[in-house]
Design a protein around this motif. Structure first.
Motif, PDB file in Angstrom:
ATOM      1  N   UNK A 124       0.912  -1.230   0.004  1.00  0.00           N
ATOM      2  CA  UNK A 124       0.197   0.075  -0.057  1.00  0.00           C
ATOM      3  C   UNK A 124       0.842   1.453   0.161  1.00  0.00           C
ATOM      4  N   UNK A 125       1.888   1.213   0.732  1.00  0.00           N
ATOM      5  CA  UNK A 125       2.955   2.575   0.570  1.00  0.00           C
ATOM      6  C   UNK A 125       3.814   2.306  -0.658  1.00  0.00           C
ATOM      7  N   UNK A 126       4.235   1.145  -1.079  1.00  0.00           N
ATOM      8  CA  UNK A 126       5.265   1.087  -2.332  1.00  0.00           C
ATOM      9  C   UNK A 126       4.592   1.572  -3.781  1.00  0.00           C
ATOM     10  N   UNK A 127       3.190   1.097  -3.553  1.00  0.00           N
ATOM     11  CA  UNK A 127       2.483   1.258  -4.845  1.00  0.00           C
ATOM     12  C   UNK A 127       1.241   2.118  -4.705  1.00  0.00           C
ATOM     13  N   UNK A 128       1.508   3.474  -4.392  1.00  0.00           N
ATOM     14  CA  UNK A 128       0.222   4.214  -3.796  1.00  0.00           C
ATOM     15  C   UNK A 128      -0.495   4.636  -5.203  1.00  0.00           C
ATOM     16  N   UNK A 129       0.129   4.560  -6.397  1.00  0.00           N
ATOM     17  CA  UNK A 129      -0.502   5.191  -7.621  1.00  0.00           C
ATOM     18  C   UNK A 129      -1.144   4.012  -8.492  1.00  0.00           C
ATOM     19  N   UNK A 130      -1.256   2.784  -7.630  1.00  0.00           N
ATOM     20  CA  UNK A 130      -1.736   1.830  -8.583  1.00  0.00           C
ATOM     21  C   UNK A 130      -2.803   1.106  -7.880  1.00  0.00           C
ATOM     22  N   UNK A 131      -4.046   0.777  -8.384  1.00  0.00           N
ATOM     23  CA  UNK A 131      -4.774   0.079  -7.583  1.00  0.00           C
ATOM     24  C   UNK A 131      -4.629  -1.510  -7.377  1.00  0.00           C
ATOM     25  N   UNK A 132      -4.816  -1.883  -6.182  1.00  0.00           N
ATOM     26  CA  UNK A 132      -4.593  -3.556  -5.818  1.00  0.00           C
ATOM     27  C   UNK A 132      -5.421  -4.378  -7.019  1.00  0.00           C
ATOM     28  N   UNK A 133      -6.236  -3.953  -7.456  1.00  0.00           N
ATOM     29  CA  UNK A 133      -6.756  -4.683  -8.521  1.00  0.00           C
ATOM     30  C   UNK A 133      -5.793  -4.821  -9.807  1.00  0.00           C
ATOM     31  N   UNK A 157     -11.100  -1.617   4.186  1.00  0.00           N
ATOM     32  CA  UNK A 157     -12.050  -0.425   4.131  1.00  0.00           C
ATOM     33  C   UNK A 157     -12.118   0.198   2.977  1.00  0.00           C
ATOM     34  N   UNK A 158     -13.208   0.905   2.565  1.00  0.00           N
ATOM     35  CA  UNK A 158     -13.495   1.335   1.248  1.00  0.00           C
ATOM     36  C   UNK A 158     -12.465   2.698   0.900  1.00  0.00           C
ATOM     37  N   UNK A 159     -12.127   2.706  -0.214  1.00  0.00           N
ATOM     38  CA  UNK A 159     -11.349   3.910  -0.712  1.00  0.00           C
ATOM     39  C   UNK A 159      -9.900   3.743  -0.122  1.00  0.00           C
ATOM     40  N   UNK A 160      -9.424   2.734   0.434  1.00  0.00           N
ATOM     41  CA  UNK A 160      -8.085   2.558   0.993  1.00  0.00           C
ATOM     42  C   UNK A 160      -7.286   1.484   0.131  1.00  0.00           C
ATOM     43  N   UNK A 161      -6.093   1.739   0.120  1.00  0.00           N
ATOM     44  CA  UNK A 161      -5.020   0.969  -0.549  1.00  0.00           C
ATOM     45  C   UNK A 161      -4.722  -0.125   0.256  1.00  0.00           C
TER      46      UNK A 161
END
Ligand SMILES: NC(=O)c1ccc[n+]([C@@H]2O[C@H](COP(=O)([O-])OP(=O)(O)OC[C@H]3O[C@@H](n4cnc5c(N)ncnc54)[C@H](O)[C@@H]3O)[C@@H](O)[C@H]2O)c1
Length: 321
Positions: A159-168, A196-200
């Motif tokens: 979640x910290x390393x890839x803040x600009x790309x969605x987990x999907x 939680x919604x809207x979180x990485x």
């Protein structure tokens, strides 16, 4: 003559590609480019690359390159791949091949106009147990597919390393590609839920129904502590049996044929090596890839995009077609 492969992106996964290339006797690392000059130089020194720099396109123009591996962040994949294709250089593009299905479609078009090809880095297509599962399903070994359930959980540093790309797009794209491969049918409708919604740093569950009626349940979580994520799992139910698989542990088949493979006792799976060797082989033979194609990656991105739309607008999203 050794095949000259270059690498764009000397980050964590670029390093994995370099390790693999350095084990191949018939491959030479032609060059390494990274916008971070230090990363490029240090990787070039460690792996004995012939050239290094911050601009991959300039490097392709000054040094003969037979193939390019693109392991930069997803947002840069399409522009770099297009430039390489224009120069007739085949590309292995890490997943996600593009950030949108529309971008992926333009890449498919460019590939059609080029002498070169695209191999999307859907590495599980090159994994031995996954290939066996696809063979069992494809040969009707468990009957018509009713459902496919996959989980792929990663530690919360993602979640910290890839803040600009969605987990999907980053993690679940593997399972979307697996499901497309195993089920062999495009998706009709998708529902995505995140908590939680809207979180990485969250769990994401995607339920989809494909055009043959099979139900897919794909789960990704970037919530676990470092080195404490449970192993990846895949469960497939057919009309006449099923398959349970856990990475590195077991593959069980149920139905007319019953078997259990203890994967811990098998030769270690080395899908990245197999993928890069396949890339090298296709460059040498001049035959475009069949194991996985840019069109497959585009099909997966249509589903990923529908899942993202479901997350942002809520409810079920229907895909056209
Ligand atoms: N197949 C897999 O299982 C798998 C696993 C992890 C990552 N990946 C993919 O590999 C890619 C890289 O991921 P990572 O974890 O190594 O990320 P990372 O952030 O560790 O590395 C990316 C590197 O690319 C460099 N870079 C950025 N823009 C560039 C550009 N325009 N030209 C050259 N270099 C550039 C950055 O400086 C960085 O060093 C991503 O697309 C990711 O999705 C695939």
């Amino acid at each position: 003559m050794k095949l000259k492969l270059a690498l764009a992106g000397a980050g964590l996964f670029g390093e994995e590609h370099l390790r693999v290339m350095s084990r191949m006797a018939d491959v030479e690392i032609a060059g390494i480019a990274d916008v971070n000059a230090k990363a490029a130089e240090s990787a070039a020194q460690r792996y004995g690359a012939l050239d290094w720099g911050t601009d991959i396109i300039a490097q392709l123009d000054r040094r003969k390159t037979d193939g390019l591996i693109i392991a930069t962040p997803g947002q840069t994949h399409v522009p770099i791949a297009k430039q390489a294709l224009e120069r007739g250089i085949p590309v292995l593009v890490e997943k996600p091949m593009a950030m949108t299905a529309a971008e992926a479609a333009t890449l498919v078009e460019r590939e059609a106009l080029s002498q070169a090809f695209i191999l999307p880095g859907h590495v599980l297509r090159f994994s031995k147990p996954h290939r066996l599962i696809a063979d069992i399903v494809g040969s009707g070994g468990i009957g018509r597919l009713l459902s496919l359930t996959a989980r792929r959980y990663r530690d919360d540093s993602h979640a910290l390393r890839y803040p600009d790309i969605d987990p999907i797009m980053m993690t679940m794209i593997h399972d979307i590609d697996l499901a497309l491969w195993m089920a062999g049918a495009p998706v009709h409708e998708v529902l995505a839920l995140r908590n939680p919604a809207h979180e990485q740093r969250a769990q994401t569950v995607v339920t989809a129904r494909d055009r043959n009626g099979a139900a897919w349940t794909l789960a990704t979580a970037w919530t676990f502590a470092l080195d404490a994520a449970p192993p990846d799992r895949l469960e497939i139910v057919g009309e006449r049996g099923g398959i349970d698989f856990e990475t590195g542990a077991y593959l069980r088949q149920y139905g007319a044929k019953v078997r259990e493979i203890d994967l811990a006792r098998e030769e270690p799976d080395d899908p990245l090596y197999t993928e890069v060797a396949y890339f090298a082989d296709r460059i040498r033979s001049g035959r475009p890839p069949e194991t996985v194609t840019a069109k497959d990656a585009h099909a997966g991105l249509l589903i990923a995009e529908a899942a993202l739309a479901s997350l942002s607008q809520g409810g079920i999203v229907k895909l056209p077609g």
